[in-house]
Scaffold this motif. Sequence first.
Motif, PDB file in Angstrom:
ATOM      1  N   TYR A 281       2.478  61.565  15.280  1.00  0.00           N
ATOM      2  CA  TYR A 281       3.516  60.548  15.070  1.00  0.00           C
ATOM      3  C   TYR A 281       4.696  60.899  15.958  1.00  0.00           C
ATOM      4  O   TYR A 281       5.411  61.871  15.713  1.00  0.00           O
ATOM      5  CB  TYR A 281       3.904  60.553  13.593  1.00  0.00           C
ATOM      6  N   THR A 282       4.907  60.132  17.038  1.00  0.00           N
ATOM      7  CA  THR A 282       5.885  60.514  18.055  1.00  0.00           C
ATOM      8  C   THR A 282       6.839  59.377  18.394  1.00  0.00           C
ATOM      9  O   THR A 282       6.600  58.211  18.056  1.00  0.00           O
ATOM     10  CB  THR A 282       5.160  60.955  19.346  1.00  0.00           C
ATOM     11  N   LEU A 283       7.903  59.737  19.104  1.00  0.00           N
ATOM     12  CA  LEU A 283       8.880  58.778  19.618  1.00  0.00           C
ATOM     13  C   LEU A 283       8.783  58.718  21.132  1.00  0.00           C
ATOM     14  O   LEU A 283       8.583  59.744  21.797  1.00  0.00           O
ATOM     15  CB  LEU A 283      10.298  59.206  19.240  1.00  0.00           C
ATOM     16  N   CYS A 287      12.834  55.139  21.821  1.00  0.00           N
ATOM     17  CA  CYS A 287      12.946  55.411  20.376  1.00  0.00           C
ATOM     18  C   CYS A 287      11.999  54.544  19.542  1.00  0.00           C
ATOM     19  O   CYS A 287      12.290  54.237  18.379  1.00  0.00           O
ATOM     20  CB  CYS A 287      14.379  55.232  19.892  1.00  0.00           C
ATOM     21  N   ASP A 288      10.888  54.132  20.147  1.00  0.00           N
ATOM     22  CA  ASP A 288       9.844  53.437  19.396  1.00  0.00           C
ATOM     23  C   ASP A 288       8.820  54.467  18.907  1.00  0.00           C
ATOM     24  O   ASP A 288       8.482  55.417  19.624  1.00  0.00           O
ATOM     25  CB  ASP A 288       9.131  52.402  20.278  1.00  0.00           C
ATOM     26  N   ASN A 289       8.319  54.266  17.695  1.00  0.00           N
ATOM     27  CA  ASN A 289       7.335  55.188  17.124  1.00  0.00           C
ATOM     28  C   ASN A 289       5.920  54.842  17.575  1.00  0.00           C
ATOM     29  O   ASN A 289       5.552  53.670  17.653  1.00  0.00           O
ATOM     30  CB  ASN A 289       7.387  55.151  15.589  1.00  0.00           C
ATOM     31  N   TRP A 290       5.141  55.890  17.841  1.00  0.00           N
ATOM     32  CA  TRP A 290       3.751  55.726  18.263  1.00  0.00           C
ATOM     33  C   TRP A 290       2.853  56.658  17.458  1.00  0.00           C
ATOM     34  O   TRP A 290       3.270  57.727  17.018  1.00  0.00           O
ATOM     35  CB  TRP A 290       3.583  56.075  19.747  1.00  0.00           C
ATOM     36  N   VAL A 306       3.699  51.809  16.340  1.00  0.00           N
ATOM     37  CA  VAL A 306       3.854  51.719  14.885  1.00  0.00           C
ATOM     38  C   VAL A 306       4.675  50.473  14.542  1.00  0.00           C
ATOM     39  O   VAL A 306       5.889  50.429  14.758  1.00  0.00           O
ATOM     40  CB  VAL A 306       4.536  52.985  14.329  1.00  0.00           C
ATOM     41  N   LYS A 311       4.801  51.553   9.450  1.00  0.00           N
ATOM     42  CA  LYS A 311       5.949  52.432   9.210  1.00  0.00           C
ATOM     43  C   LYS A 311       6.234  52.546   7.718  1.00  0.00           C
ATOM     44  O   LYS A 311       6.575  53.635   7.221  1.00  0.00           O
ATOM     45  CB  LYS A 311       7.179  51.893   9.943  1.00  0.00           C
ATOM     46  N   ASN A 315       6.247  56.161   5.867  1.00  0.00           N
ATOM     47  CA  ASN A 315       7.462  56.598   5.153  1.00  0.00           C
ATOM     48  C   ASN A 315       7.186  56.842   3.668  1.00  0.00           C
ATOM     49  O   ASN A 315       7.788  57.727   3.049  1.00  0.00           O
ATOM     50  CB  ASN A 315       8.572  55.560   5.311  1.00  0.00           C
TER      51      ASN A 315
END
Length: 414
Positions: A281-283, A287-290, A306, A311, A315
């Motif tokens: 789970y990365t940025l 600043c978009d999550n992948w 994501v 998300k 979370n």
Amino acid sequence: MKKLKVCFYLKGDKKNQDGETAIYGKIYLGNGYSTFSTAKYIQQERWAKTNSLRNPVRIDFEINLKNYLKNLTDGIEDKYNQLLKTYSGDEEITPLYLKNYCFNDNPEHKITLLEIVATHNEYFKKQVKKGDRADGSLEKYERMGDVISDYLKSKLKQKDIEFDKITRKFVYGLDDFLRFERKHGAKIGLANNTTVKYIRNISVMVNYNITMGLISGNPFSIYDGKLKEVDTTFLTLEELRSIENKVFTNRRLDVVKDIFLFSCYTSYAPIDVMNLRQGNYTLDEDCDNWLKTKRQKTKVKTNVLVIPPLKRIINKYKSDPECIEDDRLIPSISNSKMNAYLKEIADLCGIDKNLTWYVGRHTFATTVALANGIPMEIISQIMGHKRITQTQHYAKLMDSSVKKHMKDLENHFE
């Protein structure tokens, strides 16, 4: 000259009347090996406590057993040296040949079909343990031993068959047995695709043994059974929303619902979902999550942006004790349990479809991706397909996509 190594281990499923476990050996030559029975037994706790009898022992039984295994090893080494002295170089000395030379009155023992299955599966277990292959694939190959045994007993009235006696008649007789006589639950006879896959799996096993130098030639290569295209089950948008909006107070069903939705929005197969860790789970620089990973089956990169539904699920389990302990993104569950609980969810949501984990993957391709205009090439990459033809199958299922494009065409001519 290949280096020889002999080692011993306990075969957990083989026990005598006293509850002792059978001691088996393995003969290693180069990258190959062959197993054999020592005809000896020992209590598992004593085997562990004495470090497989490598530590000093004082009990007479264990002293005698240790000497027996040493003499067995020395005898195998002597036989190997004898073979090397008379070795012409025309034929390779394989672990199986050496085993037969050491233990059989007839060193020309012919390898059997069930031995081929066992040799392949021993290697496959190592791949699973290393994480290179999935448990589900191992179960598929282990099932082949039962399938072949059933065929041999019911049709040929024998427990096994020498590999070099397998003929075209045997291969297509197996096809006929699977299609019309093999029991599957309450049903008799398997579907075409299941039959074809079974025989292709046997062919894979045979090819591995060819690679290891144990046999030459594959009699199953003549088999020409073809897979038939079948309709893929996927959820409509309304059905997907009905699951998403359903509230479960039962944690078991709530977790299964979230894992299923996770597949619907990523296309990940069961093994790929279970392999996800926090590090996946990365940025990016925006600043978009992948989610960044590789498919277990094809080793193809399957990076997924994501989106909000994903998300929310991630979370939700950030502080879940089970996930924290194993560094997982979402909880873990077996494929069989997942599919059983999904049937329960389908009933509760009023969905008249055979809901399985893989329906989530198919739902991504059709309802989530294709119906929203994502290009086929992108979908193929996300799904981890090596060939776009694998993905194009889903395009045939989407009447809504066809209608959309035809409406565009209609407007053009108006």
